[in-house]
Design an enzyme around this catalytic site. Structure first.
Site, mmCIF file in Angstrom:
data_model
loop_
_atom_site.group_PDB
_atom_site.id
_atom_site.type_symbol
_atom_site.label_atom_id
_atom_site.label_comp_id
_atom_site.label_asym_id
_atom_site.label_seq_id
_atom_site.Cartn_x
_atom_site.Cartn_y
_atom_site.Cartn_z
ATOM 1 N N HIS A 22 0.922 -1.085 -0.185
ATOM 2 C CA HIS A 22 -0.198 0.162 0.055
ATOM 3 C C HIS A 22 0.802 1.354 0.446
ATOM 4 O O HIS A 22 1.791 1.385 0.355
ATOM 5 C CB HIS A 22 -1.148 -0.408 1.120
ATOM 6 C CG HIS A 22 -0.497 0.721 2.186
ATOM 7 N ND1 HIS A 22 -0.746 1.500 2.677
ATOM 8 C CD2 HIS A 22 0.234 0.029 3.528
ATOM 9 C CE1 HIS A 22 0.131 2.030 4.170
ATOM 10 N NE2 HIS A 22 0.470 0.897 4.598
ATOM 11 N N CYS A 23 0.326 2.259 -0.585
ATOM 12 C CA CYS A 23 1.618 3.966 -0.797
ATOM 13 C C CYS A 23 -0.168 4.656 -0.031
ATOM 14 O O CYS A 23 -1.084 4.094 0.228
ATOM 15 C CB CYS A 23 1.300 4.173 -1.801
ATOM 16 S SG CYS A 23 0.401 4.094 -3.237
ATOM 17 N N ARG A 24 -0.208 5.931 -0.768
ATOM 18 C CA ARG A 24 -1.301 6.197 0.312
ATOM 19 C C ARG A 24 -2.482 6.709 -1.059
ATOM 20 O O ARG A 24 -3.622 6.425 -0.170
ATOM 21 C CB ARG A 24 -0.359 8.668 -0.040
ATOM 22 C CG ARG A 24 -2.413 9.731 0.725
ATOM 23 C CD ARG A 24 -1.230 10.603 -0.186
ATOM 24 N NE ARG A 24 -2.297 11.766 -0.166
ATOM 25 C CZ ARG A 24 -2.784 12.145 -0.288
ATOM 26 N NH1 ARG A 24 -2.710 11.801 -1.640
ATOM 27 N NH2 ARG A 24 -3.818 13.658 -0.257
#
Length: 105
Positions: free
Chosen positions: A61-63
């Site tokens: 995941h990221c933002r």
């Protein structure tokens, strides 16, 4: 690319499923908000092969889901992995749909 929703991730966490959670944001972002994943920022990603599990599901995941998608494509091509899942909507979706106490930035 395989994806999972924040609801599916929450179910995995709540059920105690054995999986790896990788966070591909930068350290300053991790300090603002995180889901207790293992941080592998962009500069560390080319050499991260030994940090990625091969024997279980790996959620990346990221933002918002864009950088994690790029990391997944890179790792799939470089290491031939097929157990990587992009968290759809990233930490923003987590804050919107699961835990509003997680700061959005």
């Amino acid at each position: 690319m395989k994806e999972i929703t924040v609801q599916e991730l929450k179910e995995m966490m709540d059920s105690g499923e054995d999986f790896q959670l990788l966070d591909v944001r930068e350290p300053h972002e991790f300090e603002v908000a995180n889901l207790n994943g293992e941080l592998i920022p962009r500069n560390d990603q080319p050499d991260a092969g030994d940090k990625i599990a091969r024997d279980k599901k790996v959620v990346v995941h990221c933002r918002s889901g864009a950088r994690s998608g790029q990391a997944i494509r890179y790792w799939e091509n470089k290491y031939g992995l097929d157990n990587l899942y992009n968290l759809k909507g990233g930490i923003l979706a987590w804050s919107d749909e699961i835990d509003p106490s997680v700061p959005k930035y």
